[in-house]
Design an enzyme around this catalytic site. Structure first.
Site, mmCIF file in Angstrom:
data_model
loop_
_atom_site.group_PDB
_atom_site.id
_atom_site.type_symbol
_atom_site.label_atom_id
_atom_site.label_comp_id
_atom_site.label_asym_id
_atom_site.label_seq_id
_atom_site.Cartn_x
_atom_site.Cartn_y
_atom_site.Cartn_z
ATOM 1 N N ARG A 1 20.581 -7.943 40.123
ATOM 2 C CA ARG A 1 21.623 -6.904 40.138
ATOM 3 C C ARG A 1 21.604 -6.149 41.467
ATOM 4 N N GLU B 1 1.099 0.585 9.906
ATOM 5 C CA GLU B 1 -0.361 0.367 10.024
ATOM 6 C C GLU B 1 -1.063 1.579 10.628
ATOM 7 N N GLY B 2 -0.600 2.752 10.257
ATOM 8 C CA GLY B 2 -1.133 4.003 10.787
ATOM 9 C C GLY B 2 -0.305 4.437 11.980
ATOM 10 N N LEU C 1 0.843 -1.199 0.000
ATOM 11 C CA LEU C 1 0.000 0.000 0.000
ATOM 12 C C LEU C 1 0.883 1.257 0.000
ATOM 13 N N GLU D 1 3.749 4.004 -0.499
ATOM 14 C CA GLU D 1 4.627 4.381 -1.617
ATOM 15 C C GLU D 1 5.681 5.371 -1.128
ATOM 16 N N GLY E 1 20.835 -0.398 33.115
ATOM 17 C CA GLY E 1 22.054 0.407 33.091
ATOM 18 C C GLY E 1 22.815 0.215 31.797
ATOM 19 N N SER F 1 1.221 7.937 5.117
ATOM 20 C CA SER F 1 0.013 8.141 5.924
ATOM 21 C C SER F 1 -1.204 8.432 5.061
ATOM 22 N N CYS G 1 -8.528 -4.983 5.369
ATOM 23 C CA CYS G 1 -7.433 -5.899 5.745
ATOM 24 C C CYS G 1 -6.698 -5.337 6.960
ATOM 25 N N LEU G 2 -6.493 -4.027 6.943
ATOM 26 C CA LEU G 2 -5.739 -3.394 8.049
ATOM 27 C C LEU G 2 -6.473 -3.513 9.373
HETATM 28 P P1 TGC Z 1 -11.319 8.122 4.444
HETATM 29 O O1 TGC Z 1 -12.206 9.105 3.767
HETATM 30 O O2 TGC Z 1 -11.186 8.170 5.910
HETATM 31 O O3 TGC Z 1 -11.739 6.636 4.017
HETATM 32 C C1 TGC Z 1 -11.803 6.261 2.659
HETATM 33 C C2 TGC Z 1 -12.735 5.073 2.533
HETATM 34 O O4 TGC Z 1 -12.196 3.986 3.292
HETATM 35 C C3 TGC Z 1 -13.122 3.629 4.334
HETATM 36 N N1 TGC Z 1 -12.348 3.325 5.537
HETATM 37 C C4 TGC Z 1 -12.378 2.152 6.163
HETATM 38 N N2 TGC Z 1 -13.035 1.021 5.881
HETATM 39 C C5 TGC Z 1 -12.854 -0.026 6.698
HETATM 40 N N3 TGC Z 1 -12.009 0.035 7.759
HETATM 41 C C6 TGC Z 1 -11.324 1.147 8.064
HETATM 42 N N4 TGC Z 1 -10.478 1.160 9.094
HETATM 43 C C7 TGC Z 1 -11.486 2.277 7.248
HETATM 44 N N5 TGC Z 1 -10.957 3.519 7.234
HETATM 45 C C8 TGC Z 1 -11.513 4.154 6.201
HETATM 46 C C9 TGC Z 1 -14.017 4.829 4.524
HETATM 47 O O5 TGC Z 1 -15.248 4.467 5.049
HETATM 48 C C10 TGC Z 1 -14.130 5.358 3.110
HETATM 49 O O6 TGC Z 1 -15.056 4.545 2.425
HETATM 50 P P2 TGC Z 1 -15.945 5.170 1.222
HETATM 51 O O7 TGC Z 1 -16.991 4.153 0.986
HETATM 52 O O8 TGC Z 1 -16.471 6.477 1.732
HETATM 53 O O9 TGC Z 1 -14.998 5.331 0.092
HETATM 54 O O10 TGC Z 1 -9.906 8.201 3.727
HETATM 55 P P3 TGC Z 1 -8.748 9.202 3.922
HETATM 56 O O11 TGC Z 1 -7.977 9.219 2.648
HETATM 57 O O12 TGC Z 1 -9.241 10.510 4.470
HETATM 58 O O13 TGC Z 1 -7.926 8.365 5.017
HETATM 59 C C11 TGC Z 1 -7.294 8.995 5.977
HETATM 60 C C12 TGC Z 1 -6.606 8.039 6.947
HETATM 61 C C13 TGC Z 1 -5.548 8.812 7.604
HETATM 62 C C14 TGC Z 1 -7.615 7.549 7.955
HETATM 63 C C15 TGC Z 1 -6.018 6.797 6.287
HETATM 64 O O14 TGC Z 1 -5.486 7.072 5.085
HETATM 65 C C16 TGC Z 1 -5.039 6.013 7.168
HETATM 66 O O15 TGC Z 1 -5.445 5.192 8.003
HETATM 67 N N6 TGC Z 1 -3.708 6.182 6.980
HETATM 68 C C17 TGC Z 1 -2.702 5.326 7.595
HETATM 69 C C18 TGC Z 1 -2.054 4.506 6.508
HETATM 70 C C19 TGC Z 1 -1.805 3.096 6.922
HETATM 71 O O16 TGC Z 1 -2.319 2.575 7.899
HETATM 72 N N7 TGC Z 1 -0.972 2.414 6.151
HETATM 73 C C20 TGC Z 1 -0.695 1.039 6.427
HETATM 74 C C21 TGC Z 1 0.156 0.435 5.354
HETATM 75 S S1 TGC Z 1 0.246 -1.343 5.522
HETATM 76 C C22 TGC Z 1 1.339 -1.569 6.745
HETATM 77 O O17 TGC Z 1 1.826 -0.693 7.370
HETATM 78 C C23 TGC Z 1 1.668 -2.980 7.022
HETATM 79 S S2 TGC Z 1 2.909 -3.198 8.201
HETATM 80 C C24 TGC Z 1 2.613 -4.832 8.480
HETATM 81 C C25 TGC Z 1 3.569 -5.478 9.351
HETATM 82 O O18 TGC Z 1 4.760 -5.605 8.973
HETATM 83 O O19 TGC Z 1 3.116 -5.978 10.424
HETATM 84 P P1 FAD Z 2 4.637 9.914 6.715
HETATM 85 O O1 FAD Z 2 3.281 9.694 6.197
HETATM 86 O O2 FAD Z 2 5.577 10.726 5.905
HETATM 87 O O3 FAD Z 2 4.525 10.532 8.170
HETATM 88 C C1 FAD Z 2 5.662 11.033 8.882
HETATM 89 C C2 FAD Z 2 5.183 11.607 10.207
HETATM 90 O O4 FAD Z 2 4.272 12.674 9.976
HETATM 91 C C3 FAD Z 2 4.431 10.578 11.069
HETATM 92 O O5 FAD Z 2 4.770 10.767 12.428
HETATM 93 C C4 FAD Z 2 2.969 10.931 10.834
HETATM 94 O O6 FAD Z 2 2.128 10.595 11.925
HETATM 95 C C5 FAD Z 2 3.050 12.427 10.643
HETATM 96 N N1 FAD Z 2 1.923 12.921 9.836
HETATM 97 C C6 FAD Z 2 1.621 12.613 8.549
HETATM 98 N N2 FAD Z 2 0.504 13.244 8.174
HETATM 99 C C7 FAD Z 2 0.066 13.942 9.238
HETATM 100 C C8 FAD Z 2 -1.054 14.781 9.494
HETATM 101 N N3 FAD Z 2 -2.000 15.011 8.559
HETATM 102 N N4 FAD Z 2 -1.179 15.345 10.714
HETATM 103 C C9 FAD Z 2 -0.256 15.108 11.685
HETATM 104 N N5 FAD Z 2 0.820 14.321 11.514
HETATM 105 C C10 FAD Z 2 0.978 13.742 10.312
HETATM 106 N N6 FAD Z 2 3.479 -0.465 4.335
HETATM 107 C C11 FAD Z 2 2.816 -1.345 3.534
HETATM 108 O O7 FAD Z 2 2.018 -0.951 2.696
HETATM 109 N N7 FAD Z 2 3.033 -2.680 3.659
HETATM 110 C C12 FAD Z 2 3.918 -3.206 4.534
HETATM 111 O O8 FAD Z 2 4.080 -4.424 4.623
HETATM 112 C C13 FAD Z 2 4.655 -2.300 5.370
HETATM 113 N N8 FAD Z 2 5.604 -2.773 6.233
HETATM 114 C C14 FAD Z 2 6.402 -1.889 6.898
HETATM 115 C C15 FAD Z 2 7.516 -2.364 7.601
HETATM 116 C C16 FAD Z 2 8.390 -1.473 8.223
HETATM 117 C C17 FAD Z 2 9.604 -1.986 8.910
HETATM 118 C C18 FAD Z 2 8.109 -0.085 8.194
HETATM 119 C C19 FAD Z 2 9.013 0.909 8.869
HETATM 120 C C20 FAD Z 2 7.013 0.383 7.503
HETATM 121 C C21 FAD Z 2 6.166 -0.497 6.823
HETATM 122 N N9 FAD Z 2 5.095 -0.035 6.024
HETATM 123 C C22 FAD Z 2 4.391 -0.912 5.240
HETATM 124 C C23 FAD Z 2 4.909 1.398 5.835
HETATM 125 C C24 FAD Z 2 4.152 2.087 6.970
HETATM 126 O O9 FAD Z 2 2.797 1.754 6.949
HETATM 127 C C25 FAD Z 2 4.383 3.603 6.836
HETATM 128 O O10 FAD Z 2 5.725 3.854 7.197
HETATM 129 C C26 FAD Z 2 3.432 4.414 7.696
HETATM 130 O O11 FAD Z 2 2.111 4.288 7.226
HETATM 131 C C27 FAD Z 2 3.820 5.900 7.753
HETATM 132 O O12 FAD Z 2 4.033 6.418 6.478
HETATM 133 P P2 FAD Z 2 5.383 7.226 6.145
HETATM 134 O O13 FAD Z 2 6.528 6.388 6.627
HETATM 135 O O14 FAD Z 2 5.351 7.593 4.720
HETATM 136 O O15 FAD Z 2 5.338 8.497 7.056
#
Ligand code: TGC
Ligand code: FAD
Length: 397
Positions: A280, A376-377, A135, A137, A352, A142, A250-251
């Protein structure tokens, strides 16, 4: 009343079913006997052994809460107890498992066609086919809604798309057989889910270089996904899901797993710090554990771990009843990651100078927990998700 147990201060085990307790015991035994002895060297070498996923598969730990296709079909709480057992050893091991189970298997189970489920889920449940979830890029973490990766119809091959773009920080990507990539249809800008099978990709269209020299999560392998007009058959596109709802669904499961998992890491920090503080001695013959300031650190951490587990159990039960909202999951993911990190950093002080030696394990958890708070956010993003739900005002952009 039975005596107080510092390992389970609020007696959370009384809330588990017989089946959940049995699954937890199986997972804890495997993790302590098979994973713990390997983690120090794996972390030093920045190495992930894919055999681990096969071992987990043999024990039924992968995709455990999914129904059918060789999956165990256990409760959400039971799946959380598995992540807790794995993360008690290392967040990186939990990460590899979460991606396989919650993100990729969960995504295929929820959105895949019958053919895709039959083709991939049984082998993924055994850990024979490994998955990655793309997901994030380089320019959009975020805010994945602004992604630049595109899919356009293949100009000469009917029934195919060409994917172009890059995903970064992708767990498991260098070793994955299947990569679930979220991309925008060039024509409409709508986000769709594509299942890329590495075996189907012509040379030069898919590259998954590793990201090396991480200072956290070193026992998990991380990489990029580079797509250069990579062809994907229409049969490998999720048919009925469009927009960010797909990846976020999925998330929800993976974020839940992290909320319980990080409590395992924190509990391990507490156990290690307690043992160290009892052994210790400083100032006369007093163990560190005799000092009030040290006791407070242990009391704070044990309280946060106990509260975190209870909250995760509640959200898990609601999830199985179909009553959990994404905001509830944001709340436990944020709180448990934040408290695990803060407490681990404080408990590290008890060691320590020895805290600096990797043999003591505490520094590894601290570095890992920073990552769990980020992926994951990131926690501040979950604050904004909660803030939006509390006020009705969106504060992201
Ligand atoms: P927003 O307008 O809030 O939502 C867009 C559409 O998505 C729906 N939606 C959800 N549906 C189900 N579950 C949720 N938790 C949902 N959150 C949102 C929402 O209802 C809407 O649907 P529709 O029908 O209206 O289109 O979208 P936004 O662009 O304003 O989103 C903002 C925000 C910040 C909430 C979102 O982009 C976000 O959560 N950002 C964090 C990114 C993130 O979590 N990335 C994860 C990458 S994967 C990863 O990190 C794997 S690490 C795994 C590992 O190694 O363990
Ligand atoms: P940014 O989005 O650039 O954010 C940087 C900082 O700014 C953060 O503290 C954030 O909270 C803050 N910030 C951003 N926007 C705002 C705002 N509007 N207001 C206030 N603060 C803000 N992703 C996948 O898709 N799949 C994976 O399997 C996966 N695995 C990962 C494994 C590792 C080891 C790591 C480090 C990351 C992985 N990720 C994966 C990516 C991960 O989900 C992102 O790093 C994360 O979502 C944050 O995005 P970013 O690193 O681009 O930070």
């Amino acid at each position: 009343a039975p005596p107080f147990k510092w390992e389970d201060p609020l007696a959370s085990t009384t809330l588990f079913t017989e089946e959940e307790l049995a699954i937890s015991e199986t997972a804890e035994r495997y993790c302590q006997e098979q994973l713990l002895p390997r983690v120090l060297q794996a972390y030093r070498d920045e190495h992930y052994d894919p055999a681990i996923l096969r071992e987990m598969g043999e024990l039924g730990l992968l995709g455990a809460n999914l129904e059918g296709y060789g999956c165990a079909g256990v409760s959400t709480v039971a799946s959380g107890l598995i992540t807790r057992a794995v993360e008690r050893v290392d967040s990186g091991y939990r990460s590899a498992m979460s991606v396989q189970s919650s993100l990729v298997m969960g995504g295929i189970h929820a959105f895949g066609t019958a053919e895709l489920k039959e083709k991939y889920l049984p082998d993924m449940a055994k850990g024979k086919v490994l998955g990655a979830f793309g997901l994030t890029e380089p320019n959009h973490g975020s805010d994945p809604g602004s992604m630049e990766t595109t899919a356009r119809p293949h100009p000469s091959k009917t029934g195919y798309f060409l994917l172009r773009g890059a995903k970064t920080w992708i767990t498991n990507s260098p070793i994955a057989d299947v990569l679930m990539v979220w991309a925008k249809l060039q024509e409409t800008g709508k986000i769709r889910g594509f299942l890329i099978d590495r075996r189907d990709c012509p040379p030069g269209t898919l590259d998954t270089p590793p990201i090396k020299n991480k200072n956290g999560l070193r026992a998990s392998i991380t990489g990029m996904i580079q797509l250069d007009d990579c062809p994907v058959a229409e049969a490998n596109v999720f048919p009925d899901i469009e927009g960010l709802k797909g990846p976020f669904a999925c998330l929800n499961s993976a974020r839940y797993g992290i909320s319980m998992g990080t409590m395992g890491a924190l509990e391990d920090c507490i156990s290690r710090a307690r043992t160290y503080a009892l052994e210790r001695k400083q100032f006369k013959d007093n163990p560190l554990a005799k000092y009030q300031l040290v006791q407070k650190k242990l009391a704070d951490a044990a309280t946060d771990a106990a509260y975190g587990v209870l909250a995760a159990i509640q959200v898990g039960r609601l999830k199985d009843e179909g009553k959990a909202t994404p905001e509830m999951i944001s709340m436990v993911k944020r709180q448990n990651c934040d408290r695990a990190l803060v407490n681990a950093r404080v408990l590290q002080e008890i060691f320590g100078g020895n805290a600096v030696s990797d043999e003591y394990g505490i520094g590894r958890h601290v570095a890992n927990l920073f990552v769990t708070q980020t992926y994951e956010g990131q926690s501040d993003i979950h604050s904004l998700i909660l803030g939006r739900a509390i006020t009705g005002i969106q504060a992201f952009a």
